[in-house]
Write an enzyme that holds these catalytic residues in place. Structure first.
Site, PDB file in Angstrom:
ATOM      1  N   GLY A 131       5.011  45.246  26.452  1.00 37.76           N
ATOM      2  CA  GLY A 131       5.792  45.776  25.337  1.00 37.76           C
ATOM      3  C   GLY A 131       7.292  45.561  25.488  1.00 37.76           C
ATOM      4  O   GLY A 131       8.069  45.994  24.644  1.00 37.76           O
ATOM      5  N   HIS A 187      -4.060  39.191  28.442  1.00 39.47           N
ATOM      6  CA  HIS A 187      -3.235  39.614  27.297  1.00 39.47           C
ATOM      7  C   HIS A 187      -2.144  38.563  27.075  1.00 39.47           C
ATOM      8  O   HIS A 187      -1.901  38.123  25.954  1.00 39.47           O
ATOM      9  CB  HIS A 187      -2.608  40.989  27.583  1.00 39.47           C
ATOM     10  CG  HIS A 187      -1.448  41.332  26.691  1.00 39.47           C
ATOM     11  ND1 HIS A 187      -0.170  40.813  26.888  1.00 39.47           N
ATOM     12  CD2 HIS A 187      -1.359  42.105  25.575  1.00 39.47           C
ATOM     13  CE1 HIS A 187       0.638  41.263  25.949  1.00 39.47           C
ATOM     14  NE2 HIS A 187      -0.056  42.051  25.143  1.00 39.47           N
ATOM     15  N   ASN A 188      -1.519  38.150  28.163  1.00 41.67           N
ATOM     16  CA  ASN A 188      -0.448  37.166  28.035  1.00 41.67           C
ATOM     17  C   ASN A 188      -0.992  35.800  27.612  1.00 41.67           C
ATOM     18  O   ASN A 188      -0.340  35.084  26.851  1.00 41.67           O
ATOM     19  CB  ASN A 188       0.321  37.041  29.356  1.00 41.67           C
ATOM     20  CG  ASN A 188       1.261  38.205  29.571  1.00 41.67           C
ATOM     21  OD1 ASN A 188       1.073  39.270  28.993  1.00 41.67           O
ATOM     22  ND2 ASN A 188       2.262  38.036  30.414  1.00 41.67           N
ATOM     23  N   TYR A 192       0.262  33.808  24.440  1.00 37.18           N
ATOM     24  CA  TYR A 192       0.688  32.400  24.400  1.00 37.18           C
ATOM     25  C   TYR A 192       0.027  31.673  23.222  1.00 37.18           C
ATOM     26  O   TYR A 192       0.677  30.918  22.505  1.00 37.18           O
ATOM     27  CB  TYR A 192       0.287  31.682  25.705  1.00 37.18           C
ATOM     28  CG  TYR A 192       1.288  31.706  26.832  1.00 37.18           C
ATOM     29  CD1 TYR A 192       1.821  32.906  27.307  1.00 37.18           C
ATOM     30  CD2 TYR A 192       1.685  30.526  27.467  1.00 37.18           C
ATOM     31  CE1 TYR A 192       2.705  32.924  28.363  1.00 37.18           C
ATOM     32  CE2 TYR A 192       2.581  30.536  28.531  1.00 37.18           C
ATOM     33  CZ  TYR A 192       3.084  31.742  28.976  1.00 37.18           C
ATOM     34  OH  TYR A 192       3.969  31.757  30.030  1.00 37.18           O
TER      35      TYR A 192
HETATM   36  C1  6PG Z   1       4.596  41.693  27.641  1.00 35.52           C
HETATM   37  C2  6PG Z   1       4.987  40.273  27.815  1.00 35.52           C
HETATM   38  C3  6PG Z   1       5.820  40.090  29.025  1.00 35.52           C
HETATM   39  C4  6PG Z   1       6.455  38.720  29.087  1.00 35.52           C
HETATM   40  C5  6PG Z   1       5.626  37.777  29.895  1.00 35.52           C
HETATM   41  C6  6PG Z   1       5.481  36.398  29.372  1.00 35.52           C
HETATM   42  O1  6PG Z   1       3.407  41.907  27.587  1.00 35.52           O
HETATM   43  O2  6PG Z   1       5.477  42.555  27.554  1.00 35.52           O
HETATM   44  O3  6PG Z   1       3.842  39.466  27.935  1.00 35.52           O
HETATM   45  O4  6PG Z   1       5.024  40.425  30.115  1.00 35.52           O
HETATM   46  O5  6PG Z   1       6.796  38.258  27.857  1.00 35.52           O
HETATM   47  O6  6PG Z   1       6.237  37.784  31.148  1.00 35.52           O
HETATM   48  O7  6PG Z   1       6.588  35.680  29.688  1.00 35.52           O
HETATM   49  P1  6PG Z   1       6.699  34.110  29.631  1.00 35.52           P
HETATM   50  O8  6PG Z   1       6.578  33.710  28.203  1.00 35.52           O
HETATM   51  O9  6PG Z   1       8.070  33.892  30.179  1.00 35.52           O
HETATM   52  O10 6PG Z   1       5.647  33.515  30.521  1.00 35.52           O
END
Ligand code: 6PG
Length: 473
Positions: A131, A187-188, A192
Site C-alpha cells: 500500500g 501480489h507484486n 506487474y
Molecule cells: C506494494 C508495492 C511495493 C512496491 C514493490 C514493487 O505492494 O506496496 O508492491 O511493494 O511497489 O516494491 O516495486 P518495483 O516495481 O520497484 O519492483
C-alpha cells in the site's frame, strides 16, 4: 493495547509507527538516523499522540524499553540490511521474543530465518505489507507467515492498523515459514501484469488512436466507474492528467520510458516456473521492463528496422467503438492475470503443504494494497467455501471471458497488425486459448521427444502405457 518495537523509521516505517500509535499502541523506535525518529515523534505530538512513540538512542535502550516477551517489527531493506538487524538483536533478546520482517523479502530467505531463529528459541514472522507510504499510514494490506503462535502475538495491533474492507481487516496469517512473503511476492507479480496491461492500453490509445494524455486520462477515469474499477486504474487517470510544472506539458510526455524494478516480479516468474504454473503475463511484464531499460539498443533497432507501431491507419474504426473494445479486452486480460496468479498460489499451496485459503488471500487484497479492487471481492466469493479449481471455471468468470474474450482477440489483432508491442495482452489471449484447447499440439512435442531421445509417449487409445513410435525401424 500493545507496546511494540519498530526498527527502520524511513518513509514507510515512520508512517506505520504513526498508524500504530493512532490505533492506541505504544511503539519504541530505532533507526540509525536520530533525525528521522525525532521527526516521527514530533509528528505524533502534532497529531495529539504524545508519548506513544519513543525514540531509542541505541539497540540496548530499545530492547530494554520493550515489555517481555518482546515483539519487534522490522521495516528495513530485505537481504543484507535485515540480516544485520537480526544479528544485532539476537544476543540481546530472550527466548520467546519475536522479530517480524515487514519488508519485501524473498520467501526462501524467510524460510531460512524462521528455521534459524526458532532453533535459538526466538520467534520470526515474515509479513508482506502493501500500500506504499499512504497505506502504511492509513491502513495497509498485510500478509503474514510463520508459526501461528507468533502470529497470535501481533495479530491484534496489526489488524487494528490494517486497511478495512466493509469493516473486515485486510490482514491475515496464511501459513508457516515463507507463506506470507510468497503471497506478497505474487501480489507484486499480479501488480506487474496489471500495470503492464495499463501501459499497453495507453500505447494503443496514444500511438494507435492518436489520443493525447489528457484524453487518455479521461478514458481511465471513465473505466474506473465500470468493471475495471481499481486503485491502479484510478492512479493511471491521475498520472495521465498531471502536468509538468517545469514545461507545462503532460507529465507522461516528459517521463523517460525506462522502467525500474526491485525483484518481486522476477521472483514471481521464477517461482511459477519452478512450480510448473503459468505466469506468462507476469513474465511479459518483467520482460517489458527489462527491454525498456535498454533505451540505446531500442533506438538502434528503430533506426535499423523502422519505427513500430506503424502510423495510424486512415480507415481506423471510430474511436468510441475502439475504446469500448479496449475496455472489454482489458477486462478479459485482467481475468487471465488473476487466474494465472491464483494458479501459482494454488500450486504453491499443494507443493509446500501450506493449505492456503485462496478466498482469504483475495479478501486481504480487497483494500489497502496496490492491486485493490472490487474485482477481488468477486474472486473471494468464487473460492469461499468451495473447492473451485480454476477461477475461469466459476460461472461469474466464465461469463466475463465469454463476453469479453472476443474483444481481447480483436484488440490484440489490431495491435499486432499495426506493430504495437502487446506482450501482456497477447500472453493473456494465448493463455486463454491454450487453456481451452481440448486437443493441443503437444502430441507433436511428444513425437519429436520420442524420435530423438526415446522419451516415450502415451497413445490416445491406451493412455496408461508408455510406448515408443515406429521411427527407427
Ligand atoms: C506494494 C508495492 C511495493 C512496491 C514493490 C514493487 O505492494 O506496496 O508492491 O511493494 O511497489 O516494491 O516495486 P518495483 O516495481 O520497484 O519492483
Amino acid at each position: 493495547m500493545a507496546h511494540l518495537g519498530l526498527i527502520g523509521i524511513g518513509v514507510m516505517g515512520g508512517a506505520f509507527a504513526l498508524n500504530l500509535a493512532e490505533n492506541g499502541h505504544d511503539v519504541s523506535l530505532l533507526d540509525r538516523s536520530a533525525e528521522k525518529m525525532a521527526e516521527a515523534v514530533q509528528e505524533a505530538k502534532d497529531e495529539g499522540l504524545s508519548g506513544r512513540l519513543i525514540a531509542c538512542a541505541d539497540a540496548e535502550a530499545f530492547v530494554k524499553s520493550l515489555p517481555k516477551p518482546r515483539s519487534i517489527l522490522v521495516l528495513v531493506p530485505s537481504g543484507g540490511p535485515l540480516d544485520s538487524v537480526i544479528k544485532m538483536l539476537k544476543p540481546q533478546l530472550d527466548k520467546g521474543d519475536l522479530i517480524a520482517d515487514l519488508g519485501n523479502s524473498n520467501y526462501t530467505d524467510t524460510e531460512r530465518r524462521v528455521a534459524e531463529l526458532e532453533d535459538t528459541g526466538l520467534l520470526f514472522l515474515g509479513m508482506g505489507i502493501s500500500g506504499g507510504a499512504e497505506g502504511a499510514r492509513h491502513g495497509p494490506s498485510i500478509m503474514a507467515g510463520g508459526s501461528k503462535a507468533s502470529w497470535a502475538r501481533v495479530k491484534g495491533p496489526l489488524q487494528d492498523s490494517a486497511a478495512k474492507f466493509e469493516e473486515e481487516p485486510c490482514c491475515d496469517w496464511f501459513g508457516p515459514g515463507g507463506a506470507g512473503h510468497f503471497i506478497k511476492m505474487l501480489h507484486n507479480g499480479i501488480e506487474y501484469a496489471d500495470m503492464q496491461l495499463i501501459a499497453e492500453a495507453y500505447g494503443l490509445m496514444s500511438n494507435g488512436l492518436g489520443m493525447s494524455a489528457t484524453e487518455i486520462g479521461a478514458v481511465y477515469k471513465d473505466w474506473n466507474n465500470g468493471p475495471l474499477n481499481s486503485y491502479l486504474i484510478e492512479i493511471a487517470a491521475e498520472v495521465s492528467l498531471a502536468t509538468d510544472p517545469k514545461t507545462g506539458s503532460a507529465m507522461l510526455d516528459i517521463i523517460l520510458d525506462k522502467a525500474g524494478q526491485k525483484g518481486t516480479g522476477r521472483w514471481s516468474v521464477i517461482e511459477a516456473l519452478h512450480l510448473g504454473a503459468p505466469a506468462s503475463m507476469m513474465a511479459a511484464a518483467v520482460e517489458a521492463r527489462n527491454i525498456s531499460a535498454d533505451i540505446e539498443t531500442r533506438l538502434q533497432m528503430e533506426a535499423a528496422f523502422g519505427p513500430s507501431p506503424k502510423p495510424i491507419p486512415k480507415d481506423m474504426a471510430p474511436k468510441k467503438k475502439a475504446l469500448g473494445a479496449l475496455e472489454q479486452a482489458m477486462l478479459a486480460a485482467k481475468v487471465c492475470a488473476y487466474a494465472q496468479g491464483f494458479e501459482v498460489l494454488s500450486r504453491a499451496s499443494d507443493s509446500f503443504n501450506w493449505n492456503l485459503d485462496l478466498a482469504a488471500i483475495a479478501r486481504v487484497w480487497r483494500a489497502g494494497c496496490i492491486i485493490r479492487s472490487v474485482f477481488l471481492d468477486e474472486i473471494s466469493d468464487v473460492f469461499d467455501g468451495s473447492d473451485e479449481k480454476h477461477l475461469m471455471l466459476s460461472p461469474v468468470f466464465q461469463d466475463y471471458m465469454n463476453v469479453n474474450a472476443p474483444a481481447l482477440q480483436a484488440v490484440s489483432s489490431f495491435g499486432i497488425i499495426n506493430g504495437h508491442a502487446l506482450p501482456a495482452m497477447t500472453a493473456a489471449l494465448n493463455y486463454h486459448n491454450m487453456r481451452r484447447t481440448g486437443r493441443s499440439t503437444a502430441n507433436m512435442i511428444q513425437g519429436l521427444r520420442d524420435y530423438f531421445g526415446a522419451h516415450t509417449f502415451e497413445r490416445i487409445d491406451d493412455p496408461d502405457v508408455k510406448v515408443n513410435g515406429p521411427w527407427h525401424d
